[in-house]
Design a protein around this motif. Structure first.
Motif, PDB file in Angstrom:
ATOM      1  N   VAL A  63     -54.750 -18.618  68.805  1.00 30.83           N
ATOM      2  CA  VAL A  63     -53.569 -18.249  68.531  1.00 30.83           C
ATOM      3  C   VAL A  63     -52.884 -17.138  69.542  1.00 30.83           C
ATOM      4  N   VAL A  64     -51.838 -17.071  69.754  1.00 32.98           N
ATOM      5  CA  VAL A  64     -51.130 -16.057  70.814  1.00 32.98           C
ATOM      6  C   VAL A  64     -49.962 -15.467  69.780  1.00 32.98           C
ATOM      7  N   LEU A  65     -50.080 -14.067  69.927  1.00 36.64           N
ATOM      8  CA  LEU A  65     -49.165 -13.179  69.235  1.00 36.64           C
ATOM      9  C   LEU A  65     -48.220 -12.598  70.078  1.00 36.64           C
ATOM     10  N   LEU A  66     -46.981 -12.709  69.909  1.00 34.04           N
ATOM     11  CA  LEU A  66     -45.846 -12.172  70.674  1.00 34.04           C
ATOM     12  C   LEU A  66     -45.077 -11.055  70.029  1.00 34.04           C
ATOM     13  N   HIS A  67     -44.854  -9.980  70.705  1.00 35.83           N
ATOM     14  CA  HIS A  67     -44.438  -8.829  70.308  1.00 35.83           C
ATOM     15  C   HIS A  67     -42.859  -8.721  70.337  1.00 35.83           C
ATOM     16  N   GLY A  68     -42.062  -7.884  69.661  1.00 34.24           N
ATOM     17  CA  GLY A  68     -40.856  -7.664  69.586  1.00 34.24           C
ATOM     18  C   GLY A  68     -40.482  -6.571  70.623  1.00 34.24           C
ATOM     19  N   HIS A  69     -39.175  -6.381  70.612  1.00 29.62           N
ATOM     20  CA  HIS A  69     -38.546  -5.220  71.483  1.00 29.62           C
ATOM     21  C   HIS A  69     -38.455  -3.837  70.589  1.00 29.62           C
ATOM     22  N   PRO A  70     -38.800  -2.910  71.169  1.00 32.25           N
ATOM     23  CA  PRO A  70     -38.990  -2.481  72.610  1.00 32.25           C
ATOM     24  C   PRO A  70     -40.745  -2.137  72.499  1.00 32.25           C
ATOM     25  N   ARG A  71     -41.338  -3.124  71.968  1.00 32.37           N
ATOM     26  CA  ARG A  71     -42.887  -2.733  71.631  1.00 32.37           C
ATOM     27  C   ARG A  71     -43.577  -3.609  72.706  1.00 32.37           C
ATOM     28  N   THR A  72     -44.981  -3.478  72.510  1.00 32.60           N
ATOM     29  CA  THR A  72     -45.965  -4.156  73.595  1.00 32.60           C
ATOM     30  C   THR A  72     -47.039  -4.804  72.624  1.00 32.60           C
ATOM     31  N   HIS A  73     -48.177  -5.482  73.165  1.00 28.84           N
ATOM     32  CA  HIS A  73     -49.220  -5.991  72.565  1.00 28.84           C
ATOM     33  C   HIS A  73     -49.777  -5.248  71.542  1.00 28.84           C
ATOM     34  N   THR A  74     -49.662  -3.715  71.604  1.00 28.53           N
ATOM     35  CA  THR A  74     -50.200  -2.945  70.427  1.00 28.53           C
ATOM     36  C   THR A  74     -49.783  -3.121  69.293  1.00 28.53           C
ATOM     37  N   THR A  75     -48.597  -3.770  69.122  1.00 25.57           N
ATOM     38  CA  THR A  75     -48.060  -4.049  67.742  1.00 25.57           C
ATOM     39  C   THR A  75     -48.961  -4.792  67.015  1.00 25.57           C
ATOM     40  N   TRP A  76     -49.978  -5.444  67.513  1.00 20.70           N
ATOM     41  CA  TRP A  76     -50.811  -6.360  66.727  1.00 20.70           C
ATOM     42  C   TRP A  76     -52.128  -5.705  66.378  1.00 20.70           C
ATOM     43  N   HIS A  77     -52.346  -4.342  66.586  1.00 20.31           N
ATOM     44  CA  HIS A  77     -53.656  -3.638  66.497  1.00 20.31           C
ATOM     45  C   HIS A  77     -54.215  -3.838  65.245  1.00 20.31           C
ATOM     46  N   ARG A  78     -53.581  -4.243  64.045  1.00 23.36           N
ATOM     47  CA  ARG A  78     -54.084  -4.530  62.869  1.00 23.36           C
ATOM     48  C   ARG A  78     -54.409  -5.975  62.381  1.00 23.36           C
ATOM     49  N   VAL A  79     -53.429  -6.922  62.994  1.00 19.04           N
ATOM     50  CA  VAL A  79     -53.448  -8.039  62.830  1.00 19.04           C
ATOM     51  C   VAL A  79     -54.629  -8.777  63.469  1.00 19.04           C
ATOM     52  N   ALA A  80     -54.707  -8.437  64.919  1.00 19.55           N
ATOM     53  CA  ALA A  80     -55.633  -9.664  65.897  1.00 19.55           C
ATOM     54  C   ALA A  80     -57.008  -9.176  65.456  1.00 19.55           C
ATOM     55  N   PRO A  81     -57.710  -7.943  64.795  1.00 16.39           N
ATOM     56  CA  PRO A  81     -58.956  -7.987  64.306  1.00 16.39           C
ATOM     57  C   PRO A  81     -59.238  -8.918  63.010  1.00 16.39           C
ATOM     58  N   LEU A  82     -58.047  -8.973  62.090  1.00 13.42           N
ATOM     59  CA  LEU A  82     -58.153  -9.752  61.129  1.00 13.42           C
ATOM     60  C   LEU A  82     -58.280 -11.484  61.430  1.00 13.42           C
ATOM     61  N   LEU A  83     -57.651 -11.815  62.247  1.00  8.79           N
ATOM     62  CA  LEU A  83     -57.397 -13.234  62.837  1.00  8.79           C
ATOM     63  C   LEU A  83     -58.866 -13.441  63.503  1.00  8.79           C
ATOM     64  N   VAL A  84     -59.569 -12.665  64.278  1.00 15.94           N
ATOM     65  CA  VAL A  84     -60.717 -12.780  64.744  1.00 15.94           C
ATOM     66  C   VAL A  84     -61.783 -12.972  63.654  1.00 15.94           C
ATOM     67  N   ASP A  85     -61.586 -12.047  62.449  1.00 15.68           N
ATOM     68  CA  ASP A  85     -62.547 -12.257  61.658  1.00 15.68           C
ATOM     69  C   ASP A  85     -62.193 -13.648  60.739  1.00 15.68           C
ATOM     70  N   ALA A  86     -61.293 -14.006  60.966  1.00 16.05           N
ATOM     71  CA  ALA A  86     -60.967 -15.439  60.119  1.00 16.05           C
ATOM     72  C   ALA A  86     -61.439 -16.762  61.140  1.00 16.05           C
ATOM     73  N   GLY A  87     -62.087 -16.332  62.381  1.00  9.08           N
ATOM     74  CA  GLY A  87     -62.490 -17.335  63.166  1.00  9.08           C
ATOM     75  C   GLY A  87     -61.539 -17.927  64.202  1.00  9.08           C
ATOM     76  N   HIS A  88     -60.578 -16.882  64.740  1.00  4.71           N
ATOM     77  CA  HIS A  88     -59.644 -17.486  65.616  1.00  4.71           C
ATOM     78  C   HIS A  88     -60.020 -16.870  66.815  1.00  4.71           C
ATOM     79  N   ALA A  89     -59.514 -17.464  68.266  1.00  2.00           N
ATOM     80  CA  ALA A  89     -59.375 -16.968  69.424  1.00  2.00           C
ATOM     81  C   ALA A  89     -58.017 -16.191  69.444  1.00  2.00           C
ATOM     82  N   VAL A  90     -57.958 -14.976  69.729  1.00  2.00           N
ATOM     83  CA  VAL A  90     -56.574 -14.127  69.639  1.00  2.00           C
ATOM     84  C   VAL A  90     -56.256 -13.779  71.245  1.00  2.00           C
TER      85      VAL A  90
END
Length: 130
Positions: free
Chosen positions: A31-58
């Protein structure tokens, strides 16, 4: 607390002189996560670990023009910053990482890029969340 513990940071050349800063972690369906304006990839700091824990390549990049990704010069028609150009970056990034098919999630501007990715590359996108 370490942000992004367990995630690798890379710089990936996606062509046309564009290099994306990206974080990658986990295994499983990608799964690829795409941030919004004016942010960066750090937007996903809480979501990404949850997706990894759920069994995804993030995979979560800074889109071109944002954060530490390349900021190419613009043109009169702004094509280098179009959603279509950014969607091409996403597909090139994921293919570089070995993922021919993947889910894509977008927030704000990233949602438009995610939609364009699904419209232009239906063979690559398995799921879309905006």
């Amino acid at each position: 607390m370490a942000f992004f513990a367990g995630f690798d940071e890379q710089r990936v050349d996606v062509g046309d002189g564009v290099v994306l800063r990206v974080r990658i972690g986990g295994t499983g369906p990608p799964v690829v996560l795409l941030h919004g304006h004016p942010r960066t990839h750090t937007t996903w700091h809480r979501v990404a670990p949850l997706l990894v824990d759920a069994g995804h390549a993030v995979v979560f990049p800074d889109l071109r023009g944002y954060g530490q990704s390349t900021k190419p010069p613009t043109t009169p028609d702004h094509a280098p910053y179009s959603k279509r150009a950014m969607a091409g970056d996403v597909v090139a990034l994921m293919r570089h990482l070995g993922h021919d098919r993947f889910a894509v999630v977008g927030h704000d501007r990233g949602s438009y890029v995610a939609l364009r990715t699904a419209l232009d590359h239906p063979d690559a996108v398995t799921h879309l969340a905006v």
